[in-house]
Scaffold this motif. Structure first.
Motif, PDB file in Angstrom:
ATOM      1  N   ILE A   4       0.857  -1.183   0.000  1.00  0.00           N
ATOM      2  CA  ILE A   4       0.000   0.000   0.000  1.00  0.00           C
ATOM      3  C   ILE A   4       0.890   1.229   0.000  1.00  0.00           C
ATOM      4  CG2 ILE A   4      -1.742   1.279   1.318  1.00  0.00           C
ATOM      5  CD1 ILE A   4      -2.495  -1.476   2.572  1.00  0.00           C
ATOM      6  N   ILE A   5       0.538   2.212  -0.808  1.00  0.00           N
ATOM      7  CA  ILE A   5       1.282   3.471  -0.778  1.00  0.00           C
ATOM      8  C   ILE A   5       0.331   4.601  -0.411  1.00  0.00           C
ATOM      9  CG2 ILE A   5       3.008   2.726  -2.446  1.00  0.00           C
ATOM     10  CD1 ILE A   5       1.608   4.566  -4.492  1.00  0.00           C
ATOM     11  N   ARG A   6       0.876   5.622   0.208  1.00  0.00           N
ATOM     12  CA  ARG A   6       0.126   6.819   0.557  1.00  0.00           C
ATOM     13  C   ARG A   6       0.851   7.981  -0.109  1.00  0.00           C
ATOM     14  NH1 ARG A   6      -0.221   6.971   6.450  1.00  0.00           N
ATOM     15  NH2 ARG A   6      -1.841   5.448   6.115  1.00  0.00           N
ATOM     16  N   VAL A  17      -4.287  13.822   1.005  1.00  0.00           N
ATOM     17  CA  VAL A  17      -3.574  12.580   1.294  1.00  0.00           C
ATOM     18  C   VAL A  17      -4.437  11.437   0.787  1.00  0.00           C
ATOM     19  CG1 VAL A  17      -2.609  11.112   3.094  1.00  0.00           C
ATOM     20  CG2 VAL A  17      -2.521  13.605   3.347  1.00  0.00           C
ATOM     21  N   THR A  18      -3.850  10.590  -0.069  1.00  0.00           N
ATOM     22  CA  THR A  18      -4.582   9.477  -0.661  1.00  0.00           C
ATOM     23  C   THR A  18      -3.791   8.198  -0.445  1.00  0.00           C
ATOM     24  OG1 THR A  18      -5.335  10.994  -2.382  1.00  0.00           O
ATOM     25  CG2 THR A  18      -5.748   8.679  -2.734  1.00  0.00           C
ATOM     26  N   GLU A  19      -4.518   7.129  -0.127  1.00  0.00           N
ATOM     27  CA  GLU A  19      -3.878   5.840   0.093  1.00  0.00           C
ATOM     28  C   GLU A  19      -4.361   4.874  -0.984  1.00  0.00           C
ATOM     29  OE1 GLU A  19      -2.884   4.356   4.258  1.00  0.00           O
ATOM     30  OE2 GLU A  19      -4.608   3.124   3.724  1.00  0.00           O
ATOM     31  N   TYR A  20      -3.428   4.106  -1.545  1.00  0.00           N
ATOM     32  CA  TYR A  20      -3.745   3.167  -2.609  1.00  0.00           C
ATOM     33  C   TYR A  20      -3.253   1.766  -2.251  1.00  0.00           C
ATOM     34  CZ  TYR A  20      -4.092   7.437  -5.393  1.00  0.00           C
ATOM     35  OH  TYR A  20      -4.418   8.675  -5.867  1.00  0.00           O
ATOM     36  N   PHE A  21      -4.152   0.800  -2.319  1.00  0.00           N
ATOM     37  CA  PHE A  21      -3.727  -0.594  -2.239  1.00  0.00           C
ATOM     38  C   PHE A  21      -3.276  -0.977  -3.634  1.00  0.00           C
ATOM     39  CE2 PHE A  21      -4.822  -4.962  -3.331  1.00  0.00           C
ATOM     40  CZ  PHE A  21      -4.012  -5.648  -2.449  1.00  0.00           C
TER      41      PHE A  21
END
Length: 143
Positions: A4-6, A17-21
């Motif tokens: 996962i990146i933010r 701020v966005t988080e991506y699996f």
């Protein structure tokens, strides 16, 4: 291992701020070195610059958070601005586990729940009876 990146967009107002699996990564070597190599390969594979990494967060396993041979130490050696922060959810889970284990009523309650789970999960026939009788209930093992 989940990857996962933010990202932080400072050009937006307010800052976004966005988080991506991204994916699950196959891991054969769960040592700090093995995990580090898998993470580093994935960062390179998706075209991210390791110098732009500003943070890293993992569970509380020594292979991840280890100060001498863990993933966080190895990433800090490459990029000293990639500060390590322990995962808040894992910390909360540890606190809750310790809290439950210090209360006799909670120990008794969760012991009964575990025995019920063991009874029903050891037989597909009993599991079906449970699911048919209480369809809105999901029973899971304690961990």
């Amino acid at each position: 291992m989940s990857f996962i990146i933010r990202s932080v967009d400072i050009s937006a107002t307010p800052i976004n701020v966005t988080e991506y699996f991204l994916k699950f990564l196959k891991v054969d070597d769960t040592s700090g070195k093995g995990l580090f190599e898998v993470i580093l390969d994935e960062i390179k594979c998706i075209g991210l610059d390791i110098d732009n990494l500003r943070g890293q967060g993992y569970d509380n396993g020594s292979n991840m958070k280890g100060k001498h041979q863990g993933v966080q130490k190895r990433l800090l050696d490459i990029n000293p601005r990639s500060f390590y922060t322990p995962c808040g959810c894992h910390n909360l889970n540890l606190v809750l586990c310790d809290m439950v284990n210090s209360c006799t009523k909670a120990i008794s309650f969760f012991g009964v729940v575990q025995r019920i789970y063991s009874l029903f999960s050891s037989s597909t026939k009993r599991w079906k009876i449970l699911k048919d009788s209480v369809p809105s209930l999901t029973l899971k093992s304690l961990s």
